[in-house]
Design a protein around this motif. Structure first.
Motif, PDB file in Angstrom:
ATOM      1  N   ARG A   7      -6.541   2.920  -4.704  1.00  7.75           N
ATOM      2  CA  ARG A   7      -7.692   1.517  -5.142  1.00  7.75           C
ATOM      3  C   ARG A   7      -8.628   1.389  -4.200  1.00  7.75           C
ATOM      4  NH1 ARG A   7      -2.399  -2.597  -4.055  1.00  7.75           N
ATOM      5  NH2 ARG A   7      -4.488  -4.251  -3.838  1.00  7.75           N
ATOM      6  N   ASP A  11     -10.967   2.125  -7.556  1.00  8.74           N
ATOM      7  CA  ASP A  11     -11.235   0.190  -7.633  1.00  8.74           C
ATOM      8  C   ASP A  11     -12.551  -0.514  -6.877  1.00  8.74           C
ATOM      9  OD1 ASP A  11      -8.748   0.673  -9.649  1.00  8.74           O
ATOM     10  OD2 ASP A  11      -8.065   0.265  -8.610  1.00  8.74           O
ATOM     11  N   GLU A  13     -11.714  -1.566  -3.684  1.00 11.21           N
ATOM     12  CA  GLU A  13     -11.489  -2.450  -2.377  1.00 11.21           C
ATOM     13  C   GLU A  13     -11.501  -1.779  -1.528  1.00 11.21           C
ATOM     14  OE1 GLU A  13      -7.281  -4.183  -3.006  1.00 11.21           O
ATOM     15  OE2 GLU A  13      -7.493  -3.229  -5.480  1.00 11.21           O
ATOM     16  N   ILE A  18      -7.148  -4.150   0.988  1.00 12.83           N
ATOM     17  CA  ILE A  18      -5.946  -3.239   0.730  1.00 12.83           C
ATOM     18  C   ILE A  18      -5.005  -3.454   1.815  1.00 12.83           C
ATOM     19  CG2 ILE A  18      -4.832  -0.986   0.529  1.00 12.83           C
ATOM     20  CD1 ILE A  18      -7.831   0.230  -0.037  1.00 12.83           C
TER      21      ILE A  18
END
Length: 232
Positions: A7, A11, A13, A18
């Motif tokens: 993530r 991604d 983030e 998170i």
């Protein structure tokens, strides 16, 4: 931990986002970004201090009533009330969770259903990895070699490499070579429950992946996915 790494690095983030969504502390999330090895949970069975003495009684009731017609079986709430009569002084939460785990193990949980969806994959998102056994002749000697097939699921290009054995080192080598050939690692890799990848198969999609293999997955930031046995 692998989910945190994907993530953040894939991604994009933030640590805060998170930590909030996964309900982890920020130090735990930061630590996951610098560690490839999966943590070991040494608690094989979570403690049940109050329910523990009544666990055998609860499972005995569940086993006996599983042979009754569905309308005659007690709900988790009624089982909780029955345990209270026997002397149980805890809350109903552990009883509810214990009943659900027992139903999942038996495959009778109402949430367990099969569903099938059309297979459509974005470019570079998923690839499949499996092995075949092929007979080859080397120096006039016929022998069986293991052949790794790594195929991208969108445009169907395939990478193939043959090895004399299907050891974990050969599996790792096949991944490294395939990713170098494709120009990068996909987001997900799907496996047919290879013994060198999957240590234990549980209900549904739940798997216990090999810890050394998870180190490879954490390094290359891909999510391992195992197929359901004997299912399309």
């Amino acid at each position: 931990m692998a989910d945190i790494r994907r993530r953040h690095f894939v991604d994009g983030e933030s640590i805060g986002a998170i930590a909030r969504e996964l309900r982890r502390s920020r130090p735990t999330a930061r630590k996951a970004l610098t560690t490839l090895t999966e943590p070991v949970d040494r608690r094989q069975h979570p403690p049940l201090p109050k329910l523990g003495a009544f666990q055998a009684q609860l499972e005995q009731w569940l086993e006996r009533e599983s042979r009754f017609p569905r309308r005659q079986r007690r709900t988790a709430k009624r089982l909780f009330e029955g345990l209270q009569v026997e002397g149980y002084q805890g809350s109903d939460g552990p009883v509810q969770r214990s009943v659900t785990r027992w139903q999942v193990r038996r495959g009778s949980h109402p949430a367990i259903t099969q569903a099938f969806v059309p297979l459509a994959f974005p470019p570079g998102e998923t690839c499949q990895c499996e092995w075949s056994h092929e007979e080859v002749e080397l120096g006039r000697v016929v022998q069986t070699n293991k052949v790794a097939h790594v195929r991208l699921t969108d445009s169907r290009p395939i990478f193939v490499v043959a090895d004399p054995r299907e050891t974990q080192e050969m599996v790792f080598d096949a991944h490294v070579r395939a990713f170098a050939c494709f120009g990068g690692a996909p987001q997900r890799v799907v496996y047919d429950n290879l013994k060198t990848v999957v240590d234990a198969i549980f209900t549904g999609k739940d798997r216990q992946f090999n810890r050394r293999f998870l180190t490879l997955a954490n390094h290359d930031l891909f999510e391992p996915v195992a197929c359901t046995p004997e299912s399309g």
